[in-house]
Structure formats: C-alpha cells, structure tokens
Design an enzyme around this catalytic site. Sequence first.
Site, PDB file in Angstrom:
ATOM      1  CD1 TRP A 159       3.382   9.129  -3.525  1.00  0.00           C
ATOM      2  CD2 TRP A 159       4.980   8.721  -2.025  1.00  0.00           C
ATOM      3  NE1 TRP A 159       2.775   8.797  -2.331  1.00  0.00           N
ATOM      4  CE2 TRP A 159       3.735   8.555  -1.401  1.00  0.00           C
ATOM      5  CE3 TRP A 159       6.149   8.525  -1.280  1.00  0.00           C
ATOM      6  CZ2 TRP A 159       3.613   8.185  -0.064  1.00  0.00           C
ATOM      7  CZ3 TRP A 159       6.026   8.171   0.054  1.00  0.00           C
ATOM      8  CH2 TRP A 159       4.774   7.990   0.649  1.00  0.00           C
ATOM      9  CG  HIS A 160       9.786   9.477  -1.053  1.00  0.00           C
ATOM     10  ND1 HIS A 160       9.742   8.509  -2.023  1.00  0.00           N
ATOM     11  CD2 HIS A 160       9.711   8.830   0.127  1.00  0.00           C
ATOM     12  CE1 HIS A 160       9.674   7.324  -1.434  1.00  0.00           C
ATOM     13  NE2 HIS A 160       9.647   7.494  -0.137  1.00  0.00           N
ATOM     14  N   GLY A 161       8.758  13.791  -2.429  1.00  0.00           N
ATOM     15  CA  GLY A 161       8.837  15.231  -2.209  1.00  0.00           C
ATOM     16  C   GLY A 161       9.074  15.996  -3.485  1.00  0.00           C
TER      17      GLY A 161
ATOM     18  CG  PHE B 177       7.925  12.077   2.411  1.00  0.00           C
ATOM     19  CD1 PHE B 177       8.610  13.229   2.028  1.00  0.00           C
ATOM     20  CD2 PHE B 177       8.626  11.095   3.051  1.00  0.00           C
ATOM     21  CE1 PHE B 177       9.961  13.364   2.279  1.00  0.00           C
ATOM     22  CE2 PHE B 177       9.984  11.215   3.300  1.00  0.00           C
ATOM     23  CZ  PHE B 177      10.648  12.354   2.919  1.00  0.00           C
TER      24      PHE B 177
END
Lengths: 475, 291
Positions: A322-324, A475
């Site tokens: 999800w973050h990257g 993000f």
Amino acid sequence: MIFNSLTFLAFIALFLPLYFSLKGNARLWLSLIGSYIFYGWWDWRFLSLIAISTLVDYYLGRSMEDVNDDKKRRKLLIISMVLNLGFLGFFKYFNFFTDSFVTLLQNFGMNPSVHTLRIILPVGISFYTFQSMSYTIDVYRKQIQAEKSLLRFSTFVAFWPQLVAGPIVRAADFLPQFHRDHEFNWDRIVSGTGRVLWGFFKKCVVADSLAPFVDQIFMEPNGFASVNLLIGVIFYSFQIYCDFSGYSDIAIGFARILGFDFNENFRTPYFSQNFSEFWSRWHISLSSWLRDYLYIPLGGNRNGKLATYKNNMLTMLLGGLWHGANWTFVFWGLLHGVYLIAQRQLGKPFGALMSGLRFPPALKTGVNIGLTYFFTCVAWVYFRSPNFENANDLFAGIAGMEGFSFVNVMSKFTVMKGVLLIGILLVVEVSNLRMHWSSLAFKNPNFRVAAYAILLLLLAFFGSFGSGAFIYFQF
Amino acid sequence: MKKAYWIFATLAVALLCDRAGGWFLGKITKESQFRYSRLYNSTETEDVLFIGNSRGLSYYQPYAEEKTGLTTANLSYNGMPIDLGALLVKDYLDRHPAPKVLVVDISMMDSVRMDNKLAYQFNHYTPYSERLSNLLAKDFRNDFYAGKLSHLYRCNSEVFQRTFYYWKKSDKDWLLDRVISQSMVNDVDKQTTLRFHYSPKMMESLMDMVKYAQQKGTRVEMVVNPYFPAFLPKIGNLDSLMRDISLATGATVKDFKDAVTETEAFGDYQHVNKVGARLYLDKLIEAGVLK
C-alpha cells in the site's frame, strides 16, 4: 497545495471566514469547492479521478440500499472494488508489476518487449481510495446507511484537511458529522490551533531539519563512516514519525477548528513494548482499516495458529505494498509480519526469561521499548532505501564499525540541531503522558498564550519552509 | 471578542519575545569571532584573504600565520558559490585595508555541487551589508521579508549556528580532523566523474571580484587545491576550467591538485585534513603564493 506553504496560508485566510459565515448546503459547497481547489492546486487533471470514484461509490451505495438480493448487492460491491482498486492498481502499480514481470521472464532467459507507461502517481490516491472503499463495504455490510446527499458524500470523500495524507477516516465516524451545522466555537479554535501548531513543529522544525542528513545517507551509503550511517537511521525514524504524525496533527487540528472530530492516528509509537502495540499506535487509521477490511475477513486469529500467521503475514505484505510500488516496501511489510509472528511465538519465553533475570520493572520496560525500536529501525532501512543494494550497503557499513567515533560525525551542526530537536520532541511527548499539555492549554489561558507563543518562536527560529513536501504524499 | 484575546496576546507575546531574542542574537552576531562577524564588525588589517568553498578551509590559518608571519582572514564556507563569494570579498575590501594578496580556490566555479541557496543563510548579516540585502531581496524574497517580520527567523540557519558557536572563540582552527576511511580509499573507482558546471554569469562574478581586488591594490592568486591522488582521474574538465578562467581574467591559475600525495593527509576525496593542510600550505609558500 501543501500545509507548509504560503499558498495554503492564503487559502486558509480566505476559507475560514467564509466557512463560518455560511451554513447548510452553502457551507458544504464551499467545503467541496475548497477541497477541489486544495487538491487541484497540485494537478487539476486528477480531480476527475476523485470525482469518478465519488460518483460511482455514491450511486453504488444508494443502489445497494435499494436492493435486497444479496447476490446483486455483492455484484455492486465488486464493481466498487474493481473501480477503486483498478484506479489504484493502474496509477500506482502498473509499471511496478510490468517491470517485475519482465524481470521474472528475463530470469528464465526470455526477453519480452514490454513498454511501461509514463504514469504520474496522483497524490493521496491510496488514502481517498481506502476511505471511499470503506464506505461501500460498510453499506454492503449494512453497518451504515447509504448517504442520500451527493453533495455531502462528495465533501466526505474530498474533505481537504485529510484528503492527501490521511488519517483515513471511516464513513461511520465521519459522514454523520456532516449532518450537523457546526457553529463557530472558541473552544474548538483553541484546541485545534494548538494541535495545528504542534503539527507544524513536528513537520517544519523536526522532520525537515533531519531530512537533509537522512537524504545524503540513504542516497549513497557507501563511503560514510558507520557513525553517520547509524545517526542517519535514527534520524530517519524520527523524520518519518514527525513528518507523518505532524500531517495528521495539522489535519486533526484544522478539522477540529471546522467542527469535525477525527480519530487519533498516532500515539507515541516508539514507546511501544512490542509489535502488536506498535501497530495499535502507528498510523492507526491504516492498521485498523487493514484489520477490519482484510485481516478479520481473512479469518483473523479464529482458525488456529498457522492460519493466524498466514493472515498476519498477508495483511502486513499488503500493508507494505500500500505504501509504494517497490519490493522494498513489500519487504518492510514482510519484516513486520515476521516480527508479529515471532512475537506470538517467542513472547512468552522471552517474558519468562526477563522475569527470571529479576530486572526492576522500569528496566524491563526499557528493554522491551529498546528492542521494539531497534527492530522497527531495521525495517525502516528497507522502507527508506531506494533499493535492496543500498539497504544492504547501509547495514554492512554500520556492522563494519569503521570510523565509529565522534570525530567522524559529519555535518556536526546539523546533527547537534537534530539531537536537540528530537530531545525537545521526546520531552514534550513523554511529559504529555502525565501532564496532558493540551488540556492544560485549554484550561489555563496564560499557559496557552505562553505555549503557543513558544511554538511560534520555535517555528521561526528552527523551521524549514517551502522545501519539504510531506513524505506520505507519495503513498 | 473577549474570548479572542488569547490570539492577540499570543501574537503580542510572540512578537515581543521575537524582538527581544532578535536583539540578543544580533548582539551575538556583532560580538562573534566568526569570520563574517569579523568581516562586518571589525576594521582589522590582514595581509592575506582567502576565499573558497569547503575546500577553501584547507588554508589552515594558524599554520599559515606561524610559517609566514602574515596575518590572515578566510571567508570560505561549505558550498560557497562564486556570486556570494565575490560579494563577501567586495564587502571585505570596502571595510578593511586592502590585503596584500587574495587567494581564490577556483572549485567554487560549479553550479551543481555548490549551495546556491547559501546566501539566504546570511540573513542575519543583512543589517550590515547593502549588497547582501539586495541579493536576498532579489533572489530570496520570501526569506528576506520573513526575516523582517521575525528577527529570530533571520537567525534560522547553520551560518548563524556557527556565528553562535564562535561567539567567544576564534574560528581559525576550523578544518577537518578525520582521516579518509579505508572503504573510501577502496571505493574510489566506483565514484562518478566530477565535472565543473560553470556559466558565463559565474565567470563574470569571478572577473568582477578579481578586478575589484586589483583596483584596491591587492594581488590575486587563483589556485586549485589538492585532491586525493587516486581521485584525480575522476576529475573531468578541470583543465578547461583553468584555461577559461585564465582567458577571462588574464591571470594564470596555479595548479596544486596533486601537491599532496599522502593518504593520511586527506579527510575524503576532495578535502585535506589538518596534516594535509600543513603540507599544502608549505607548497603554497614555496610557490610564492603567500608572500
């Protein structure tokens, strides 16, 4: 538009008086237009994504409520999931998965000719997508009623304080607040202003002061003395905390001024004694989202040890992704998954060992906090590094202990300033556990004047302005 | 409105403390022994004036003064770009008797590695220099006017931190004290090529500074300070930079890039340490630069 800019100062100077002079739908319109201006200032073209996501989820939500057939309701939910995750997948992960697929084929000796696209990542897409998705899921589960007003729903999705970097608010908590007309309230102005100032202190003073040193270290770890690498990792742990929690504080503060209440997103996470505690204190809105919409639907801890571990790991891997769009983020998630599993496996024997050593309770707490912080920092290295090679070089450099002395510390003034600011942060946050500074500022006007003036002076004397966008925007 | 008093009180207290703090920090700026405080607040006579970036700190003043008997001032700073360097030299020449010689480290002629935002860190010296005020008002408008609004903001910089640090002590000893690490020595081949990116505008600033000093009767010596020997093949266009400077100013650039060969004389690839500074200054004296 970012909070730490002159443009935002002009925006808020216009927005606030207008907001409180309007009521009902006029105020909602102002909030919606203001939010779209706030977002469109960065790139107006991506407003269409928010608008499409909003319209589709609004009509699907309404349709779900009108339909009684579970199969049809399920279909509507799937359409919402496909659309929201489709946007997210295309804009955030298309090139990542294409590149990874090509690399995989190359490992098998094939040379596919695949073109990646030049895709700009829309700021905050992960945040508003999750927020919008939680609405349709909750309507599907019949936990909330579908919102009848499109204007209200659009404002809920695009509300500017938390649009680009959270907290990820839930429809169940947030939508009902749009049904009330919020009167101008001095108490809210008082506490909201304090929260905003504290957020700016964390972001502009602490995080942005640490950023130049951290950037240098992580860009090319080779060649730096080990002492600098270690300082770089510690500084990063505070940079990301202050950057992200600073944004949350500013968002919570402005929302409070406008009459809204967001849930807390951080609770001094580096004082956690284990990793489940850490995840109940770090980016709470995401971890609770993942818990409620992923971990529990997967089965949570209801189907035995192995299934629990699998669910833990899957949740953390997806949390990482999800973050990257980079394998380093996935690895960061994997490490946290491993930490959580190891904690379940080794927690009891470790606790017994500590009891056997008969340490005083304060020392035991200190050891637990120290160990949790240490392993969190290990994972941060992968989170921050552009690739595995840099992360491994950094660890090798620290482990080599070459040049581990004060004389080799580079940019001593930056380091001294960083240590001082981290010290101020820790003193305030630790003492706040007992003193509750915000309620003191609320009750005692003289203390409030002094505290807010000190924050303004610290911002003037130590703050960095105009350069640093918030880390979590990407993000 | 009664309930809003705390907002005005907060702003009033903040402004009052800002002015009081600004006054105190201004006093420190004035009394400091830091090089730029001495530039603006003393009229001392010095024989040698040095200017450069962090590599210019290798003109280790205690040793130079001990070996030559000449007095020295050094206006070098980490990442010093040529336009700011030229401004400071001109301010120096306006306030102090002309030195015998101005030694210029030409590695300032690089727009990529130099800190083009360094000038705004000199905000706390703007009350002393019209040139600096004009530069900041032109290139760093927001910072300049923020400094007018908040006097503490004027001191919000690393340059001020150094001003404070050298409040009661001399900064002449400011130089790297570390020895290049073995891993850096081993990794030298992995380094990317260092190229100087210079523009006609930068060349103009250099020429302007040289002319200004010469008009005041100061001899100008332009030099290339030493690089770590194994790093020399990684330097791309130094020769063409030296040639272009000679063509523009009519002066020869003296090349000391390989004047120091000992590994333990370097702090990293581009900076000598205290040991190296001594060896380098001996070479400068031998070559007649410092006389």
